[in-house]
Design an enzyme around this catalytic site. Structure first.
Site, mmCIF file in Angstrom:
data_model
loop_
_atom_site.group_PDB
_atom_site.id
_atom_site.type_symbol
_atom_site.label_atom_id
_atom_site.label_comp_id
_atom_site.label_asym_id
_atom_site.label_seq_id
_atom_site.Cartn_x
_atom_site.Cartn_y
_atom_site.Cartn_z
ATOM 1 N N ARG A 114 0.867 -1.260 0.081
ATOM 2 C CA ARG A 114 -0.122 -0.078 0.021
ATOM 3 C C ARG A 114 0.947 1.200 -0.046
ATOM 4 O O ARG A 114 0.335 2.211 -0.426
ATOM 5 C CB ARG A 114 -1.130 0.005 1.090
ATOM 6 C CG ARG A 114 -1.966 1.101 1.416
ATOM 7 C CD ARG A 114 -3.137 1.294 2.293
ATOM 8 N NE ARG A 114 -2.776 0.581 3.596
ATOM 9 C CZ ARG A 114 -2.214 1.470 4.458
ATOM 10 N NH1 ARG A 114 -1.888 2.609 4.118
ATOM 11 N NH2 ARG A 114 -1.882 0.727 5.545
ATOM 12 N N LYS A 154 -5.501 0.997 -20.420
ATOM 13 C CA LYS A 154 -5.899 0.985 -21.997
ATOM 14 C C LYS A 154 -4.241 0.715 -22.654
ATOM 15 O O LYS A 154 -4.031 -0.618 -22.759
ATOM 16 C CB LYS A 154 -6.244 2.271 -22.351
ATOM 17 C CG LYS A 154 -7.304 2.780 -21.172
ATOM 18 C CD LYS A 154 -8.720 1.970 -21.559
ATOM 19 C CE LYS A 154 -9.661 2.070 -20.550
ATOM 20 N NZ LYS A 154 -10.242 3.342 -20.096
ATOM 21 N N TYR A 192 -13.454 11.822 -19.662
ATOM 22 C CA TYR A 192 -13.760 10.361 -19.508
ATOM 23 C C TYR A 192 -14.712 10.324 -18.764
ATOM 24 O O TYR A 192 -14.881 11.171 -17.775
ATOM 25 C CB TYR A 192 -12.464 9.637 -19.013
ATOM 26 C CG TYR A 192 -12.889 8.137 -18.399
ATOM 27 C CD1 TYR A 192 -12.948 7.155 -19.701
ATOM 28 C CD2 TYR A 192 -12.977 7.788 -17.250
ATOM 29 C CE1 TYR A 192 -13.291 5.977 -19.208
ATOM 30 C CE2 TYR A 192 -13.199 6.453 -17.027
ATOM 31 C CZ TYR A 192 -13.473 5.669 -17.793
ATOM 32 O OH TYR A 192 -13.782 4.439 -17.654
ATOM 33 N N ASP A 219 -4.921 13.868 -18.580
ATOM 34 C CA ASP A 219 -5.310 12.376 -18.745
ATOM 35 C C ASP A 219 -4.568 12.281 -20.085
ATOM 36 O O ASP A 219 -4.932 12.515 -21.185
ATOM 37 C CB ASP A 219 -6.699 12.244 -18.655
ATOM 38 C CG ASP A 219 -6.859 10.811 -18.941
ATOM 39 O OD1 ASP A 219 -6.324 9.979 -19.375
ATOM 40 O OD2 ASP A 219 -8.253 10.421 -18.095
HETATM 41 C C1 LIG Z 1 -10.686 4.055 -19.147
HETATM 42 C C2 LIG Z 1 -10.244 5.397 -18.741
HETATM 43 C C3 LIG Z 1 -10.205 5.964 -17.571
HETATM 44 C C4 LIG Z 1 -10.321 5.147 -16.323
HETATM 45 O O1 LIG Z 1 -9.356 4.178 -16.004
HETATM 46 P P1 LIG Z 1 -9.901 2.771 -15.267
HETATM 47 O O2 LIG Z 1 -8.592 1.903 -15.489
HETATM 48 O O3 LIG Z 1 -10.823 2.220 -15.866
HETATM 49 O O4 LIG Z 1 -10.238 3.124 -13.894
HETATM 50 C C5 LIG Z 1 -9.787 7.308 -17.345
HETATM 51 N N1 LIG Z 1 -9.320 8.218 -18.440
HETATM 52 C C6 LIG Z 1 -9.455 7.741 -19.530
HETATM 53 C C7 LIG Z 1 -9.204 8.325 -20.936
HETATM 54 C C8 LIG Z 1 -9.773 6.291 -19.830
HETATM 55 O O5 LIG Z 1 -9.820 5.920 -21.106
#
Ligand SMILES: *Cc1c(COP(=O)(O)O)cnc(C)c1O
Length: 385
Positions: free
Chosen positions: A48, A199, A102, A174
């Site tokens: 953690r 992703k 997102y 992001d």
């Molecule tokens: C999928 C996604 C997230 C969230 O990620 P998780 O791993 O599902 O929690 C955040 N930003 C973007 C652009 C995403 O495609």
């Protein structure tokens, strides 16, 4: 090893390996211990605390990819996003967020910030002016996402960070859709880079993880919040992610090349009325995308001709799978109006340009000829009906 001098594939393959001193194995051993001797390091090792041998090693690889001093990894993209936001915002603070984000980030802001007494504003579009007009004396964070989901709009990273710096505001991005292969926002002055490693970083649709890359100082600040929220990543998944990252550049390069070819093919398809891809010269932000991206990524969206049924089209596909998620080596499609953006309501969808005929296409590593043939046969099936 001075990672700054290394090429991208060498970084992907070698930076942040855990050396197998005992058996001299070729890959990192996995340390699953949740308990380590107290005198091992100054801060005791504990999953953690994000400082097991595998966690520390993976953070080095991600920092090298994003060209930052440091990085942290999390149990999901949302754990990375929520922890990072709450590490910089407290009661009475204000944050400016880009209009299209997102869905999970959007929900987090709407549902959680009220509880903490944090004020927020969404911009009316992606222009710098729309961020500037929302700045208040208590604005602490500016948050962007580019390219955006699902219409692949581009936000000017350098312009937004210049604005943030001039006003003493922390900037966050992001960077999931671009991946560090196609975009390293630190080059354009961003303070903090966030990823859903679920992703492109994971890339095989079998890992849920998140990452944050930033300076040592900000890493320390996020870490202090992270250990309280506890959204850490299991060492087994850390190991899977390290393995996946070895091929990150190979995968994303291939996906980006394929996406450009698919965008060009779709643009000339008489059954398609619109294609959204920053790599096309016809994209309104193509020049900006060229400035801040190395390639234009594996994501695109397109609209079937008015009245064509996007769900029937997807059901008729034989290779390309319908899928909620994205960025795997396999090509997938999604109809945002009935899937990712179903809860938004028809009116708001129309306002944002998300029509019933819109399809989001996550292009994989298959041969484009096979993908084109699959689309052709599906179109033939549904237009014959
Ligand atoms: C999928 C996604 C997230 C969230 O990620 P998780 O791993 O599902 O929690 C955040 N930003 C973007 C652009 C995403 O495609």
């Amino acid at each position: 090893m001075d990672t700054k001098k290394l090429g991208i594939n060498t970084i992907c393959t070698h930076v942040g390996e855990v050396k197998d001193e005992q058996f001299k194995g070729a890959v990192s051993p996995i340390y699953m211990s949740t308990s380590y001797a107290f005198d091992d390091v100054a801060i005791k090792r504990y999953p953690r605390y994000l400082n097991t041998p595998n966690q520390e090693a993976l953070c080095k690889k991600i920092a090298a990819l994003e060209k930052t001093e440091n990085a942290l990894i999390f149990g999901s993209g949302m754990a990375a996003i929520s922890t990072t936001l709450l590490a910089f915002l407290r009661q009475g603070d204000h944050i400016i967020l880009q209009q299209t984000l997102y869905g999970g980030t959007y929900n987090f802001v709407l549902e959680e910030f009220k509880k903490f007494g944090i004020e927020y504003s969404f911009t009316k579009d992606m222009s710098v002016a729309s961020f500037e007009e929302l700045i208040q004396s208590n604005t602490k964070v500016l948050y962007i996402e580019t390219p955006s989901n699902p219409l692949l709009t581009i936000t000017d990273i350098e312009a937004v960070t210049t604005l943030a710096k001039a006003n003493n505001i922390v900037s966050m991005i992001d960077n999931t859709f671009a991946s560090p292969i196609n975009q390293t926002p630190i080059d354009f002055g961003i303070d903090i880079v966030i990823h859903s490693a679920t992703k492109y970083m994971g890339g095989h649709s079998d890992i849920l993880a998140g990452a944050v890359a930033t300076s040592n100082e900000f890493t320390e600040q996020i870490w202090r919040t992270a250990i309280n929220f506890g959204g850490s990543l299991s060492d087994f998944t850390v190991w899977m992610l390290e393995r996946s990252l070895k091929t990150l550049n190979l995968r994303v390069k291939c996906q980006s090349e394929n996406a450009l070819k698919m965008a060009e093919y779709l643009k000339n398809n008489p059954n398609v009325s619109k294609v959204y891809y920053p790599g096309l010269e016809s994209h309104p932000d193509h020049e900006l995308a060229k400035k801040q991206m190395n390639a234009f990524g594996g994501m695109l969206s397109f609209e079937l001709k008015k009245g064509m049924n996007a769900m029937d089209f997807q059901r008729a596909l034989e290779i390309i799978k319908p899928s909620m998620s994205l960025a795997g080596v396999e090509s997938t499609m999604l109809n945002p109006a009935v899937a990712s953006h179903a809860l938004m309501g028809a009116e708001e969808r129309a306002k944002q340009g998300i029509t019933d005929e819109l399809i989001r296409f996550s292009v994989g590593i298959e041969e484009v000829e096979d993908l084109i043939a699959d689309i052709e046969q599906a179109l033939e099936k549904i237009t014959k009906k």
